[in-house]
Design a protein around this motif. Structure first.
Motif, PDB file in Angstrom:
ATOM      1  N   LYS A  22       0.862  -1.307   0.001  1.00  0.00           N
ATOM      2  CA  LYS A  22       0.142   0.006   0.013  1.00  0.00           C
ATOM      3  C   LYS A  22       0.934   1.171  -0.001  1.00  0.00           C
ATOM      4  O   LYS A  22       0.539   2.158  -0.725  1.00  0.00           O
ATOM      5  CB  LYS A  22      -0.982  -0.064   1.220  1.00  0.00           C
ATOM      6  CG  LYS A  22      -2.247  -0.926   1.101  1.00  0.00           C
ATOM      7  CD  LYS A  22      -2.958  -1.087   2.269  1.00  0.00           C
ATOM      8  CE  LYS A  22      -3.873  -2.215   2.239  1.00  0.00           C
ATOM      9  NZ  LYS A  22      -4.769  -2.083   3.361  1.00  0.00           N
ATOM     10  N   THR A  26       1.005   4.149  -2.687  1.00  0.00           N
ATOM     11  CA  THR A  26       0.923   5.360  -2.510  1.00  0.00           C
ATOM     12  C   THR A  26       2.076   6.500  -3.245  1.00  0.00           C
ATOM     13  O   THR A  26       1.860   7.578  -3.767  1.00  0.00           O
ATOM     14  CB  THR A  26       0.706   5.735  -1.114  1.00  0.00           C
ATOM     15  OG1 THR A  26      -0.265   4.944  -0.442  1.00  0.00           O
ATOM     16  CG2 THR A  26       0.585   7.274  -0.565  1.00  0.00           C
ATOM     17  N   GLU A  30       1.915   9.326  -5.882  1.00  0.00           N
ATOM     18  CA  GLU A  30       2.569  10.745  -5.528  1.00  0.00           C
ATOM     19  C   GLU A  30       3.532  11.229  -6.878  1.00  0.00           C
ATOM     20  O   GLU A  30       3.787  12.316  -7.342  1.00  0.00           O
ATOM     21  CB  GLU A  30       3.439  10.587  -4.323  1.00  0.00           C
ATOM     22  CG  GLU A  30       2.680  10.897  -2.917  1.00  0.00           C
ATOM     23  CD  GLU A  30       3.656  10.354  -1.894  1.00  0.00           C
ATOM     24  OE1 GLU A  30       4.667  10.254  -1.995  1.00  0.00           O
ATOM     25  OE2 GLU A  30       2.928  10.513  -0.701  1.00  0.00           O
TER      26      GLU A  30
END
Length: 78
Positions: A22, A26, A30
């Motif tokens: 995860k 993420t 970004e």
């Protein structure tokens, strides 16, 4: 010189690996946002290198998973 050797024996749980995945996804999100802003060629190259490393790591995690397949029934993927 660094007198310490890296630990090569990890005891991670399935939940630990899930958190790592995860976090990597993420970070990829970004990075994709950063690539859309005006930037220097060097910065884009650095982001590309990090993205490549993350995808490589995610692939290695994926390849170590044991996928369930019924022993007696016909397997239908999907």
């Amino acid at each position: 010189r660094n007198p310490m050797k890296p630990n090569t024996n990890f005891t991670l749980t399935v939940n630990d690996i899930s958190h790592i995945e995860k976090a990597l996804y993420t970070r990829l999100a970004e990075l994709s946002g950063l690539c859309q802003t005006p930037s220097t060629a060097k910065k884009i190259l650095e982001l590309s290198e990090e993205t490549s490393q993350i995808y490589n790591l995610l692939g290695r995690i994926h390849n170590q998973k044991v996928w369930y397949r019924p022993e007696m029934d016909v397997y239908i993927g999907g």
